[in-house]
Design a protein around this motif. Structure first.
Motif, PDB file in Angstrom:
ATOM      1  N   LEU A 107       4.145   0.341   2.009  1.00  0.00           N
ATOM      2  CA  LEU A 107       4.090  -0.587   3.137  1.00  0.00           C
ATOM      3  C   LEU A 107       3.758  -1.971   2.586  1.00  0.00           C
ATOM      4  O   LEU A 107       2.801  -2.123   1.830  1.00  0.00           O
ATOM      5  CB  LEU A 107       2.992  -0.115   4.103  1.00  0.00           C
ATOM      6  N   PRO A 159      -1.461 -11.299  14.600  1.00  0.00           N
ATOM      7  CA  PRO A 159      -1.826 -10.096  15.354  1.00  0.00           C
ATOM      8  C   PRO A 159      -2.460  -9.038  14.455  1.00  0.00           C
ATOM      9  O   PRO A 159      -2.394  -9.129  13.226  1.00  0.00           O
ATOM     10  CB  PRO A 159      -0.491  -9.610  15.925  1.00  0.00           C
ATOM     11  N   SER A 160      -3.042  -8.041  15.077  1.00  0.00           N
ATOM     12  CA  SER A 160      -3.629  -6.930  14.344  1.00  0.00           C
ATOM     13  C   SER A 160      -2.557  -6.277  13.469  1.00  0.00           C
ATOM     14  O   SER A 160      -1.422  -6.106  13.894  1.00  0.00           O
ATOM     15  CB  SER A 160      -4.180  -5.936  15.369  1.00  0.00           C
ATOM     16  N   GLY A 161      -2.912  -5.979  12.231  1.00  0.00           N
ATOM     17  CA  GLY A 161      -1.972  -5.332  11.317  1.00  0.00           C
ATOM     18  C   GLY A 161      -1.046  -6.284  10.586  1.00  0.00           C
ATOM     19  O   GLY A 161      -0.174  -5.861   9.829  1.00  0.00           O
ATOM     20  N   SER A 162      -1.248  -7.585  10.767  1.00  0.00           N
ATOM     21  CA  SER A 162      -0.318  -8.541  10.150  1.00  0.00           C
ATOM     22  C   SER A 162      -0.654  -8.840   8.689  1.00  0.00           C
ATOM     23  O   SER A 162       0.115  -9.514   8.009  1.00  0.00           O
ATOM     24  CB  SER A 162      -0.299  -9.848  10.969  1.00  0.00           C
ATOM     25  N   GLY A 163      -1.810  -8.395   8.209  1.00  0.00           N
ATOM     26  CA  GLY A 163      -2.151  -8.589   6.802  1.00  0.00           C
ATOM     27  C   GLY A 163      -3.324  -9.528   6.556  1.00  0.00           C
ATOM     28  O   GLY A 163      -3.623  -9.866   5.402  1.00  0.00           O
ATOM     29  N   LYS A 164      -4.040  -9.910   7.601  1.00  0.00           N
ATOM     30  CA  LYS A 164      -5.116 -10.904   7.456  1.00  0.00           C
ATOM     31  C   LYS A 164      -6.252 -10.407   6.554  1.00  0.00           C
ATOM     32  O   LYS A 164      -6.685 -11.126   5.650  1.00  0.00           O
ATOM     33  CB  LYS A 164      -5.679 -11.273   8.841  1.00  0.00           C
ATOM     34  N   SER A 165      -6.736  -9.209   6.823  1.00  0.00           N
ATOM     35  CA  SER A 165      -7.851  -8.700   6.011  1.00  0.00           C
ATOM     36  C   SER A 165      -7.413  -8.458   4.576  1.00  0.00           C
ATOM     37  O   SER A 165      -8.176  -8.685   3.631  1.00  0.00           O
ATOM     38  CB  SER A 165      -8.416  -7.409   6.620  1.00  0.00           C
ATOM     39  N   SER A 166      -6.161  -8.033   4.406  1.00  0.00           N
ATOM     40  CA  SER A 166      -5.628  -7.848   3.044  1.00  0.00           C
ATOM     41  C   SER A 166      -5.616  -9.179   2.301  1.00  0.00           C
ATOM     42  O   SER A 166      -5.962  -9.248   1.114  1.00  0.00           O
ATOM     43  CB  SER A 166      -4.204  -7.284   3.111  1.00  0.00           C
ATOM     44  N   TYR A 221       0.856  -1.187   0.000  1.00  0.00           N
ATOM     45  CA  TYR A 221       0.000   0.000   0.000  1.00  0.00           C
ATOM     46  C   TYR A 221       0.893   1.238   0.000  1.00  0.00           C
ATOM     47  O   TYR A 221       1.994   1.200   0.558  1.00  0.00           O
ATOM     48  CB  TYR A 221      -0.852   0.044   1.278  1.00  0.00           C
ATOM     49  N   PRO A 222       0.411   2.339  -0.598  1.00  0.00           N
ATOM     50  CA  PRO A 222       1.180   3.581  -0.491  1.00  0.00           C
ATOM     51  C   PRO A 222       1.274   4.009   0.972  1.00  0.00           C
ATOM     52  O   PRO A 222       0.305   3.854   1.720  1.00  0.00           O
ATOM     53  CB  PRO A 222       0.364   4.590  -1.317  1.00  0.00           C
ATOM     54  N   ALA A 263       2.097  -5.211   2.885  1.00  0.00           N
ATOM     55  CA  ALA A 263       1.064  -5.857   3.712  1.00  0.00           C
ATOM     56  C   ALA A 263       1.143  -7.375   3.593  1.00  0.00           C
ATOM     57  O   ALA A 263       0.892  -8.099   4.560  1.00  0.00           O
ATOM     58  CB  ALA A 263      -0.315  -5.372   3.291  1.00  0.00           C
TER      59      ALA A 263
HETATM   60  P1  ADP Z   1      -5.082  -7.256   9.798  1.00  0.00           P
HETATM   61  O1  ADP Z   1      -6.392  -7.578   9.167  1.00  0.00           O
HETATM   62  O2  ADP Z   1      -4.245  -8.442  10.119  1.00  0.00           O
HETATM   63  O3  ADP Z   1      -5.243  -6.362  11.009  1.00  0.00           O
HETATM   64  P2  ADP Z   1      -4.619  -5.586   7.453  1.00  0.00           P
HETATM   65  O4  ADP Z   1      -4.577  -6.463   6.261  1.00  0.00           O
HETATM   66  O5  ADP Z   1      -5.867  -4.819   7.694  1.00  0.00           O
HETATM   67  O6  ADP Z   1      -4.197  -6.432   8.749  1.00  0.00           O
HETATM   68  O7  ADP Z   1      -3.424  -4.543   7.352  1.00  0.00           O
HETATM   69  C1  ADP Z   1      -2.083  -4.921   7.096  1.00  0.00           C
HETATM   70  C2  ADP Z   1      -1.226  -3.652   7.034  1.00  0.00           C
HETATM   71  O8  ADP Z   1      -1.606  -2.901   5.900  1.00  0.00           O
HETATM   72  C3  ADP Z   1      -1.387  -2.745   8.242  1.00  0.00           C
HETATM   73  O9  ADP Z   1      -0.145  -2.151   8.515  1.00  0.00           O
HETATM   74  C4  ADP Z   1      -2.405  -1.710   7.753  1.00  0.00           C
HETATM   75  O10 ADP Z   1      -2.223  -0.497   8.432  1.00  0.00           O
HETATM   76  C5  ADP Z   1      -2.061  -1.597   6.289  1.00  0.00           C
HETATM   77  N1  ADP Z   1      -3.238  -1.288   5.448  1.00  0.00           N
HETATM   78  C6  ADP Z   1      -4.375  -2.015   5.359  1.00  0.00           C
HETATM   79  N2  ADP Z   1      -5.221  -1.489   4.465  1.00  0.00           N
HETATM   80  C7  ADP Z   1      -4.613  -0.382   3.973  1.00  0.00           C
HETATM   81  C8  ADP Z   1      -4.962   0.592   2.993  1.00  0.00           C
HETATM   82  N3  ADP Z   1      -6.133   0.542   2.340  1.00  0.00           N
HETATM   83  N4  ADP Z   1      -4.069   1.579   2.740  1.00  0.00           N
HETATM   84  C9  ADP Z   1      -2.895   1.644   3.385  1.00  0.00           C
HETATM   85  N5  ADP Z   1      -2.480   0.744   4.310  1.00  0.00           N
HETATM   86  C10 ADP Z   1      -3.329  -0.257   4.605  1.00  0.00           C
END
Ligand code: ADP
Ligand code: MG
Length: 226
Positions: free
Chosen positions: A19, A40-47, A12-13, A21
């Motif tokens: 960054l 953990p939170s922020g590890s990339g699961k939702s991505s 991601y920008p 992800a």
């Molecule tokens: P999780 O679901 O494990 O908490 P995410 O996939 O939401 O993790 O996020 C992984 C990383 O990517 C985090 O550092 C988050 O801040 C960053 N991130 C997620 N979505 C975006 C986005 N749309 N733009 C920029 N950074 C993002």
């Protein structure tokens, strides 16, 4: 169906730079199995789920659904695959306040152009499968948190997807209700022979999973013997 992710990298920008992800993530989810992705939170699961759902195209890597390479499809074809083959239960997939539990499900079939009568039958069958047949006429504010989560899972299973993607399904629930949701997901995964990927930050939930992938800072590894 089988979902195979190979060497997925997604950035991601982030100000001047980017960054990372997802960093060369490889994993498989098989039919009839509940695959948990824990981290953990922020590890990339939702991505990761967004990539599997074809909502985000990764920079590198392959997303294979029963051998079809989804990242090579046109946007229109991806939309069709998503609608016909992928069930999505995301944290943001809120219920619509004005609709009953039954209508939350039938509206899905309507979007897909299906027939209303068949949709109602299928919706009732699914509400029954999640233990809510007697709540079909209730609106979200008349349901508990656990009941609402069960409606979103039932909704994700409308149109009989081969792949079900679920993001932190128990985050709004206490541990007893959370365990009930996980038991339900596992049962539906088996009965409907769907490949389910569920992401969670809670390691206590892994006991309900058939396969476990751990993700830390965008890097994934398969955990053996859980
Ligand atoms: P999780 O679901 O494990 O908490 P995410 O996939 O939401 O993790 O996020 C992984 C990383 O990517 C985090 O550092 C988050 O801040 C960053 N991130 C997620 N979505 C975006 C986005 N749309 N733009 C920029 N950074 C993002
Ligand atoms: Mg998340």
């Amino acid at each position: 169906m089988t979902l195979q992710l190979t060497d997925i990298t997604l950035t991601y920008p982030d100000g001047e730079s980017r960054l990372t992800a997802l960093d060369q993530v490889t994993m498989t989810a098989e039919r009839g199995r509940l695959t948990a992705v824990v981290g953990p939170s922020g590890s990339g699961k939702s991505s990761l789920l967004a990539v599997a759902a074809t909502l985000i195209t990764p920079e590198t890597g392959q997303v294979l659904l029963d051998g079809t390479e989804l990242t090579r499809l046109s946007a229109r074809e991806r939309t069709r695959v998503r609608r016909e083959q992928i069930g999505i239960v995301f944290q943001t997939s809120n219920l619509i306040a004005s609709l009953t539990a039954l209508e939350q499900l039938t509206v899905m079939a309507h979007l897909g152009g299906g027939r209303l009568e068949r949709a109602r039958d299928q919706a009732m069958e699914l509400l029954d499968a999640v233990g809510l047949a007697d709540q079909a006429g209730r609106r979200p504010h008349q349901l508990s948190g656990g009941q609402r989560q069960r409606v979103t899972i039932a909704r994700g299973l409308m149109n009989d997807p081969g792949l079900l993607l679920v993001d932190e399904p128990t985050s709004a629930l206490d541990s007893e209700r959370g365990a009930a949701i996980l038991g339900l997901l596992r049962r539906l995964t088996l009965e409907r022979e769907v490949a389910t990927v569920m992401v969670t930050h809670d390691k206590d939930q892994l006991a309900h999973a058939d396969d476990v992938v751990e993700i830390v800072d965008g890097r994934a590894r398969v955990l053996e013997g859980v």
